[in-house]
Design a protein around this motif. Structure first.
Motif, PDB file in Angstrom:
ATOM      1  N   ALA A 145      -4.076   3.182   1.043  1.00 52.75           N
ATOM      2  CA  ALA A 145      -2.834   2.675   1.621  1.00 52.75           C
ATOM      3  C   ALA A 145      -1.701   2.696   0.609  1.00 52.75           C
ATOM      4  O   ALA A 145      -0.558   3.068   0.935  1.00 52.75           O
ATOM      5  CB  ALA A 145      -3.048   1.255   2.155  1.00 52.75           C
ATOM      6  N   LEU A 146      -1.997   2.321  -0.630  1.00 53.17           N
ATOM      7  CA  LEU A 146      -0.960   2.304  -1.657  1.00 53.17           C
ATOM      8  C   LEU A 146      -0.586   3.718  -2.103  1.00 53.17           C
ATOM      9  O   LEU A 146       0.570   3.973  -2.467  1.00 53.17           O
ATOM     10  CB  LEU A 146      -1.427   1.470  -2.854  1.00 53.17           C
ATOM     11  N   THR A 147      -1.544   4.637  -2.057  1.00 57.07           N
ATOM     12  CA  THR A 147      -1.237   6.041  -2.373  1.00 57.07           C
ATOM     13  C   THR A 147      -0.198   6.580  -1.397  1.00 57.07           C
ATOM     14  O   THR A 147       0.743   7.285  -1.791  1.00 57.07           O
ATOM     15  CB  THR A 147      -2.512   6.898  -2.312  1.00 57.07           C
ATOM     16  N   ALA A 148      -0.359   6.230  -0.130  1.00 57.83           N
ATOM     17  CA  ALA A 148       0.591   6.698   0.895  1.00 57.83           C
ATOM     18  C   ALA A 148       1.977   6.112   0.660  1.00 57.83           C
ATOM     19  O   ALA A 148       2.994   6.814   0.807  1.00 57.83           O
ATOM     20  CB  ALA A 148       0.075   6.323   2.282  1.00 57.83           C
ATOM     21  N   VAL A 149       2.047   4.854   0.297  1.00 63.45           N
ATOM     22  CA  VAL A 149       3.344   4.213   0.022  1.00 63.45           C
ATOM     23  C   VAL A 149       4.027   4.887  -1.163  1.00 63.45           C
ATOM     24  O   VAL A 149       5.229   5.195  -1.123  1.00 63.45           O
ATOM     25  CB  VAL A 149       3.155   2.709  -0.254  1.00 63.45           C
TER      26      VAL A 149
END
Length: 349
Positions: free
Chosen positions: A288-292
């Motif tokens: 999820a943080l990679t996408a952000v």
């Protein structure tokens, strides 16, 4: 104090909670030896960390770990350039053990002592050579996610940190552990909950997402934990447990992603989004943080899992960074159970 050379060796000690650790690093970032002794079996019967048990374990095992890493690296006290020990924040008994041992070794070897802020250890780990290709430059945004801490911090330099947001109640790791306990999982609950979630349907239960979309990047997880407790109290079967675990994990990931996006907007000059702390080992949260980060045109930097949890490599590396900045502590430097990053020394002693 003479300038630090790449070949100089620094000893790091970590004893802030329930991991006892020692490590030897060269100033160029080469890890010569490291050792971590987990206290999970000591605390598991109590469902959490018991401070007195933790302090006694540090006292019993830390000197042996120091001898072990020195033996593995072929290094003696006379080869050290400095000693760095966690001086806070954390459980005061363990901090006293580590800091006192660190001061004693530094005094005997005639080298500088560095009392390291545990949070800065996490904050500077991504700059350890080899963690991020090409090295990581200041400033960057750190999401520190663990059982005791949940913060968004803009890391502007050694000793220079701006907290952008923090939890209003539970830390995210604490929410994982408490929700796992409600689901009948062993302590520490985070890894067990992640495994259970792999076989669950994350859409079955509707769970609250506190502060989602609101300005700023503060966190709140107590309402989510209460929702899990209410669902469990009504009765769920084995598949329901997996579905609830999956829903909890997905909700936390979405909440952290939202808070990260807000934090990045508050730090437009950030060179990267960094995630550290034990919860950073969760693969759903990393995704999820990679996408952000990608949406913001930035890399997500996540240290190896062994360096996300408490360890002495990060303490030694923070010591090296502070030595390069000309920062050391006097031997009367006192451990602090509470030590905000904003109160770090940035002036050479």
């Amino acid at each position: 104090m003479r300038p630090l050379r790449d070949s100089d060796v620094v000893l790091g000690l970590e004893s802030s909670c329930d991991e006892t650790a020692a490590a030897l690093l060269r100033a160029d970032g080469t890890i010569l030896a490291e050792a971590v002794l987990s206290q999970l079996e000591d605390h598991a019967p109590y469902g959490g960390v018991v401070p007195e048990i933790a302090a006694r374990a540090h006292l019993a095992h830390l000197p042996g770990l120091v001898r072990r890493v020195m033996g593995e690296a072929g290094v003696g006290p006379g080869d050290l350039a400095a000693v760095a020990a966690t001086a806070g924040p954390g459980l005061i008994g363990g901090l006293i053990v580590g800091a006192t041992l660190g001061k004693g070794i530094a005094l005997a070897a005639g080298v500088p002592y560095l009392g390291i802020n545990h949070l800065e250890g996490h904050a500077l780990t991504p700059r350890l050579p080899g963690v991020f290709a090409g090295g990581l430059s200041f400033p960057y945004l750190l999401m520190l996610l663990s059982g005791g801490h949940c913060q968004c911090v803009k890391v502007e330099g050694v000793g220079r940190h701006v907290r952008l947001g923090t939890t209003l109640d539970d830390a995210v790791g604490e929410a994982f552990d408490k929700s796992a306990k409600l689901l009948g999982l062993p302590w520490p609950g985070g890894p067990h909950l992640e495994r259970l979630a792999a076989s669950g349907d994350a859409t079955r239960f509707v769970l609250p997402r506190p502060l989602l979309g609101r300005p700023g990047c503060d966190f709140s997880f107590s309402g989510l934990k209460t929702a899990v407790a209410n669902i469990v109290a009504k009765g769920i079967d084995e598949q329901g447990r997996a579905d609830l675990a999956a829903g909890f994990q997905a909700t936390v990931a979405a909440t952290l992603a939202d808070r990260a996006a807000h934090a990045l907007a508050m730090a437009p000059d950030a060179t990267a989004l960094v995630v550290a702390g034990g919860v950073a080992a969760n693969q759903g949260i990393r995704a999820a943080l990679t996408a952000v980060a990608a949406k913001a045109g930035l890399p997500l930097v996540a240290p190896p899992i062994r360096l996300c949890t408490d360890n002495a490599v990060m303490i030694a590396w923070a010591g090296i960074e502070r030595l390069r900045a000309g920062l050391t502590e006097a031997l009367d430097h006192a451990p602090r159970p509470r030590w905000p990053l904003s109160e770090l020394s940035v002036t050479p002693v």
